[in-house]
Structures are given as structure tokens and as C-alpha cells.
Design a protein around this motif. Structure first.
Motif, PDB file in Angstrom:
ATOM      1  N   TYR A 141     -17.998 -17.107  -8.218  1.00 38.71           N
ATOM      2  CA  TYR A 141     -16.403 -16.829  -8.111  1.00 38.71           C
ATOM      3  C   TYR A 141     -15.980 -18.251  -7.977  1.00 38.71           C
ATOM      4  CZ  TYR A 141     -17.228 -12.134  -6.443  1.00 38.71           C
ATOM      5  OH  TYR A 141     -17.826 -10.654  -6.444  1.00 38.71           O
ATOM      6  N   ARG A 142     -16.208 -19.253  -7.770  1.00 35.49           N
ATOM      7  CA  ARG A 142     -15.575 -20.570  -7.659  1.00 35.49           C
ATOM      8  C   ARG A 142     -14.924 -20.584  -9.023  1.00 35.49           C
ATOM      9  NH1 ARG A 142     -18.765 -25.661  -6.233  1.00 35.49           N
ATOM     10  NH2 ARG A 142     -19.763 -24.161  -4.608  1.00 35.49           N
ATOM     11  N   HIS A 143     -15.416 -20.189 -10.067  1.00 35.70           N
ATOM     12  CA  HIS A 143     -14.797 -20.544 -11.601  1.00 35.70           C
ATOM     13  C   HIS A 143     -13.540 -19.845 -11.792  1.00 35.70           C
ATOM     14  CE1 HIS A 143     -18.995 -22.144 -11.988  1.00 35.70           C
ATOM     15  NE2 HIS A 143     -18.387 -22.929 -12.737  1.00 35.70           N
ATOM     16  N   ARG A 144     -13.127 -18.929 -10.716  1.00 33.43           N
ATOM     17  CA  ARG A 144     -12.052 -18.281 -10.928  1.00 33.43           C
ATOM     18  C   ARG A 144     -10.692 -19.351 -10.858  1.00 33.43           C
ATOM     19  NH1 ARG A 144     -12.727 -12.344  -7.887  1.00 33.43           N
ATOM     20  NH2 ARG A 144     -13.738 -11.298  -9.618  1.00 33.43           N
ATOM     21  N   ALA A 145     -11.196 -20.247 -10.416  1.00 30.63           N
ATOM     22  CA  ALA A 145      -9.903 -21.446 -10.164  1.00 30.63           C
ATOM     23  C   ALA A 145      -9.670 -21.926 -11.725  1.00 30.63           C
ATOM     24  CB  ALA A 145     -10.579 -22.728  -9.376  1.00 30.63           C
ATOM     25  N   LEU A 146     -10.440 -21.447 -12.547  1.00 28.87           N
ATOM     26  CA  LEU A 146     -10.111 -22.012 -14.161  1.00 28.87           C
ATOM     27  C   LEU A 146      -8.739 -21.201 -14.318  1.00 28.87           C
ATOM     28  CD1 LEU A 146     -13.303 -21.586 -15.857  1.00 28.87           C
ATOM     29  CD2 LEU A 146     -12.121 -23.951 -15.299  1.00 28.87           C
ATOM     30  N   ARG A 147      -8.353 -20.351 -13.587  1.00 27.01           N
ATOM     31  CA  ARG A 147      -7.146 -19.496 -13.963  1.00 27.01           C
ATOM     32  C   ARG A 147      -5.679 -20.373 -13.697  1.00 27.01           C
ATOM     33  NH1 ARG A 147      -8.185 -13.135 -11.900  1.00 27.01           N
ATOM     34  NH2 ARG A 147      -9.833 -12.949 -13.359  1.00 27.01           N
ATOM     35  N   VAL A 148      -6.081 -21.140 -12.732  1.00 28.52           N
ATOM     36  CA  VAL A 148      -4.865 -22.197 -12.386  1.00 28.52           C
ATOM     37  C   VAL A 148      -5.034 -23.548 -12.999  1.00 28.52           C
ATOM     38  CG1 VAL A 148      -4.229 -21.158 -10.147  1.00 28.52           C
ATOM     39  CG2 VAL A 148      -5.983 -23.042 -10.448  1.00 28.52           C
ATOM     40  N   LEU A 149      -6.134 -23.916 -13.960  1.00 32.56           N
ATOM     41  CA  LEU A 149      -6.485 -24.937 -14.628  1.00 32.56           C
ATOM     42  C   LEU A 149      -6.346 -24.827 -16.047  1.00 32.56           C
ATOM     43  CD1 LEU A 149      -9.680 -25.995 -12.604  1.00 32.56           C
ATOM     44  CD2 LEU A 149      -7.351 -26.700 -12.316  1.00 32.56           C
ATOM     45  N   ARG A 150      -6.465 -23.728 -16.567  1.00 35.92           N
ATOM     46  CA  ARG A 150      -6.248 -23.383 -18.035  1.00 35.92           C
ATOM     47  C   ARG A 150      -5.071 -22.640 -18.378  1.00 35.92           C
ATOM     48  NH1 ARG A 150     -12.542 -22.810 -20.310  1.00 35.92           N
ATOM     49  NH2 ARG A 150     -13.327 -24.948 -19.841  1.00 35.92           N
ATOM     50  N   THR A 151      -4.684 -22.546 -19.559  1.00 33.70           N
ATOM     51  CA  THR A 151      -3.867 -21.570 -20.095  1.00 33.70           C
ATOM     52  C   THR A 151      -4.583 -20.212 -20.221  1.00 33.70           C
ATOM     53  OG1 THR A 151      -4.692 -21.814 -22.426  1.00 33.70           O
ATOM     54  CG2 THR A 151      -2.626 -23.223 -21.742  1.00 33.70           C
ATOM     55  N   ALA A 152      -3.959 -18.979 -19.987  1.00 34.46           N
ATOM     56  CA  ALA A 152      -4.361 -17.754 -19.806  1.00 34.46           C
ATOM     57  C   ALA A 152      -5.466 -17.267 -20.940  1.00 34.46           C
ATOM     58  CB  ALA A 152      -3.415 -16.508 -19.656  1.00 34.46           C
ATOM     59  N   GLY A 153      -4.964 -17.735 -21.978  1.00 35.10           N
ATOM     60  CA  GLY A 153      -6.040 -17.503 -23.199  1.00 35.10           C
ATOM     61  C   GLY A 153      -7.311 -18.130 -23.300  1.00 35.10           C
ATOM     62  N   ASP A 154      -7.452 -19.124 -22.461  1.00 31.23           N
ATOM     63  CA  ASP A 154      -8.701 -19.876 -22.473  1.00 31.23           C
ATOM     64  C   ASP A 154      -9.420 -19.882 -21.174  1.00 31.23           C
ATOM     65  OD1 ASP A 154     -10.421 -21.820 -23.762  1.00 31.23           O
ATOM     66  OD2 ASP A 154      -9.684 -23.422 -22.740  1.00 31.23           O
ATOM     67  N   VAL A 155      -9.171 -18.732 -20.511  1.00 27.03           N
ATOM     68  CA  VAL A 155      -9.893 -18.397 -19.287  1.00 27.03           C
ATOM     69  C   VAL A 155     -10.800 -17.445 -19.305  1.00 27.03           C
ATOM     70  CG1 VAL A 155      -9.474 -18.031 -16.723  1.00 27.03           C
ATOM     71  CG2 VAL A 155      -7.906 -19.246 -17.935  1.00 27.03           C
ATOM     72  N   PRO A 156     -12.012 -17.360 -18.734  1.00 28.68           N
ATOM     73  CA  PRO A 156     -12.963 -16.355 -18.935  1.00 28.68           C
ATOM     74  C   PRO A 156     -12.348 -15.035 -17.872  1.00 28.68           C
ATOM     75  CG  PRO A 156     -14.076 -18.225 -18.496  1.00 28.68           C
ATOM     76  CD  PRO A 156     -12.655 -18.756 -18.396  1.00 28.68           C
ATOM     77  N   GLY A 157     -12.456 -13.901 -18.653  1.00 31.80           N
ATOM     78  CA  GLY A 157     -11.767 -12.803 -17.641  1.00 31.80           C
ATOM     79  C   GLY A 157     -12.880 -12.334 -16.713  1.00 31.80           C
ATOM     80  N   SER A 158     -12.642 -11.566 -16.016  1.00 36.15           N
ATOM     81  CA  SER A 158     -13.495 -10.749 -15.099  1.00 36.15           C
ATOM     82  C   SER A 158     -14.092  -9.362 -15.556  1.00 36.15           C
ATOM     83  CB  SER A 158     -13.106 -10.669 -13.901  1.00 36.15           C
ATOM     84  OG  SER A 158     -11.840  -9.606 -13.667  1.00 36.15           O
ATOM     85  N   VAL A 159     -15.222  -8.995 -15.243  1.00 35.30           N
ATOM     86  CA  VAL A 159     -15.745  -7.890 -15.594  1.00 35.30           C
ATOM     87  C   VAL A 159     -16.240  -7.078 -14.393  1.00 35.30           C
ATOM     88  CG1 VAL A 159     -17.724  -6.382 -16.893  1.00 35.30           C
ATOM     89  CG2 VAL A 159     -16.782  -8.662 -17.829  1.00 35.30           C
ATOM     90  N   PHE A 160     -15.323  -6.045 -14.250  1.00 34.60           N
ATOM     91  CA  PHE A 160     -15.318  -5.096 -12.991  1.00 34.60           C
ATOM     92  C   PHE A 160     -15.396  -3.692 -13.220  1.00 34.60           C
ATOM     93  CE2 PHE A 160     -10.988  -5.179 -14.376  1.00 34.60           C
ATOM     94  CZ  PHE A 160     -10.480  -3.968 -13.722  1.00 34.60           C
ATOM     95  N   VAL A 161     -15.975  -3.203 -11.921  1.00 33.72           N
ATOM     96  CA  VAL A 161     -16.051  -1.659 -11.965  1.00 33.72           C
ATOM     97  C   VAL A 161     -15.089  -0.915 -10.767  1.00 33.72           C
ATOM     98  CG1 VAL A 161     -18.171  -1.501 -13.036  1.00 33.72           C
ATOM     99  CG2 VAL A 161     -18.024  -1.719 -10.326  1.00 33.72           C
ATOM    100  N   THR A 162     -14.703   0.216 -11.014  1.00 28.16           N
ATOM    101  CA  THR A 162     -13.956   1.047 -10.083  1.00 28.16           C
ATOM    102  C   THR A 162     -14.506   2.513 -10.010  1.00 28.16           C
ATOM    103  OG1 THR A 162     -11.929   1.971 -11.239  1.00 28.16           O
ATOM    104  CG2 THR A 162     -11.657  -0.186 -10.468  1.00 28.16           C
ATOM    105  N   VAL A 163     -14.357   3.178  -9.234  1.00 26.07           N
ATOM    106  CA  VAL A 163     -14.513   4.560  -8.906  1.00 26.07           C
ATOM    107  C   VAL A 163     -13.378   5.281  -8.510  1.00 26.07           C
ATOM    108  CG1 VAL A 163     -16.162   6.008  -7.773  1.00 26.07           C
ATOM    109  CG2 VAL A 163     -16.938   3.906  -8.350  1.00 26.07           C
ATOM    110  N   LEU A 164     -13.190   6.482  -9.153  1.00 26.68           N
ATOM    111  CA  LEU A 164     -12.194   7.423  -8.832  1.00 26.68           C
ATOM    112  C   LEU A 164     -12.782   8.416  -8.172  1.00 26.68           C
ATOM    113  CD1 LEU A 164     -11.345   5.964 -11.677  1.00 26.68           C
ATOM    114  CD2 LEU A 164      -9.701   7.925 -11.644  1.00 26.68           C
TER     115      LEU A 164
END
Length: 250
Positions: A82-105
Motif C-alpha cells: 500500500y505504501r507504493h500508492r505514494a507514487l501517484r504524487v511522485l510520478r506522472t500519471a502514465g508512469d504509476v502502477p495502477g491498482s487491481v481491485f474487485v467490487t460486488v454489486l
């Protein structure tokens, strides 16, 4: 759908991917410069000081996708925390690993169940479908569609107290965020009654409070449309589009 040259409407936050077969391919995590690593650690320390219950747990990060043929998705992923989500404020958006998530309807007679993130979560105050980040598999186990579906069933139980066998969840939609490329796997559960959903949630709140903590969702509601969800307050970027697609399907 590709917008015409005369259509100047802003791009929607997520795009839907027409997927019938999914393959996950693991890659090494992205390399960080010494400065980036130092900033990631510093920002995480600030997070822990503000929220002592924050947990630097493992997660699956999206490194991009390939669509080699119609209906086939190849998702490149890496093990991060989770700490690596800080990369979103350190790098440009196109160079940031995205999350993989699930939801339930989760349908009820009053609409789909949505919940508001508690102050101690990664999305405090934001309305979402029950769900969360996909966790990396244990050594020797593969990340595949079945594992992702099991994660969805687990998140539903952890956030609402509603236990539904993962075999009963059906993949409803796959989305990709336009900013960071985050991948969302949205599953449709069999309908339950409002009374059951509220009862299980109340039991979960009582248990978590008794342990000295609190639930991941500090409020739940039922919505029948994207407009109703927007009236609740800030929501996840995917929420309006997924709700609209669900409304069109019923």
C-alpha cells in the motif's frame, strides 16, 4: 466508442473492456530511484503517524494490459504494498502502477448496496460498492479469474458481513481507469433482502467495535441509479458508470 471530432465531452473516468477470457502475467515490481524510495517511506511514515491503524499490506499492481484478440485480456501485474500508492504524487500519471481491485454489486428490493469508507481506510468518506484491492496469491498459487472472484467474495464478507459463495458471483464488467490504468473486476451477486444486508452489517459493526476497531464501511445505503449515488456524496470514479450499466441491464 470513439468520440467524433465535433464531440468535446470530457472522457469518462473509466472505460469498459469487453472481456471473456483473462490471463494474468506476473512481472517484477517497477524499479524506484533512491529518492523515490525515500519519499515513499517518508510519506508512509506520515500516514502511520496520522492513522496508526494503517496497514502496509500486499496488493496486486497493474503494469498495463494487452488485448491480443477480441474478448481476451492479458493483465501484467506486480507485487507491491500500500505504501507504493505514494507514487501517484511522485510520478506522472502514465508512469504509476495502477491498482487491481474487485467490487460486488449486491441487489436488494431497494437497490444496490453501497458503503462509505471509514476514516481509517484508503478512501475515507467515499461511497463505493463493497470491494477492495486484490491481494497477491501465496507462493505456488496462480493469480487468475477464480482467485479474483474469491477476493470479491472475501471483501463482501469483510465489509458487509454478507457471505456468498464465490461460485455464485458472476463477472459483470471489467473497467480500466483512464488516469492510472487501474483495473476493476465487478461481480454481480444473487439478490438478498434489505433486512439481511442490514442485519449482517449490524452484526459486523458490533463485532468490530467489540474488538476495539470499527468497520471498513461506516455507513451503508441502497441506490437504484447513479443520480441517487451522487446525492450521497463523493464516490469512487467508477461508480456512476457501473451503476448506469447495471441499470441498463435490468
Amino acid at each position: 466508442m470513439t468520440a467524433s471530432g465535433s464531440d468535446h465531452r470530457p472522457a469518462r473516468p473509466v472505460e469498459f473492456l469487453d472481456v471473456r477470457r483473462i490471463t494474468f502475467v506476473e512481472h517484477p515490481p517497477p524499479a524506484l530511484t533512491p529518492w523515490e524510495q525515500g519519499e515513499v517511506d517518508r510519506l508512509w511514515a506520515e500516514t502511520k503517524a496520522h492513522t496508526p491503524t494503517a496497514f502496509d499490506g500486499p496488493l496486486v499492481a497493474s503494469l498495463g494490459i494487452d488485448l491480443p484478440s477480441p474478448g481476451v485480456l492479458v493483465a501484467r501485474w506486480a507485487r507491491l504494498s500500500y505504501r507504493h500508492r505514494a507514487l501517484r504524487v511522485l510520478r506522472t500519471a502514465g508512469d504509476v502502477p495502477g491498482s487491481v481491485f474487485v467490487t460486488v454489486l449486491l441487489p436488494t428490493e431497494r437497490g444496490l448496496v453501497v458503503g462509505r469508507g471509514a476514516p481509517t481506510t484508503a478512501a475515507p468518506g467515499r461511497w463505493t460498492l463493497p470491494g477492495g484491492s486484490v491481494e497477491p496469491p501465496a507462493d505456488g498459487h496462480a493469480l487468475d479469474g477464480e482467485a479474483v472472484r474469491r477476493d470479491a467474495a472475501r471483501e463482501l464478507a469483510e465489509e458487509l458481513g454478507v457471505r456468498i459463495s464465490d461460485e455464485k458471483l458472476r463477472l459483470f464488467a471489467v473497467t480500466r481507469g483512464r488516469r492510472f490504468g487501474s483495473l476493476g473486476f465487478h461481480f454481480l451477486a444473487p439478490p438478498v433482502t434489505c433486512a439481511l444486508a442490514l442485519g449482517r452489517y449490524a452484526e459486523l459493526v458490533a463485532v468490530e467495535t467489540g474488538r476495539g476497531g470499527g468497520p471498513e464501511l461506516d455507513a451503508v445505503a441502497f441506490v437504484t441509479s447513479a443520480a441517487e449515488a451522487e446525492q450521497l456524496g463523493p464516490g469512487a470514479d467508477y461508480l456512476p458508470q457501473v451503476l448506469r450499466r447495471y441499470g441498463d441491464s435490468v
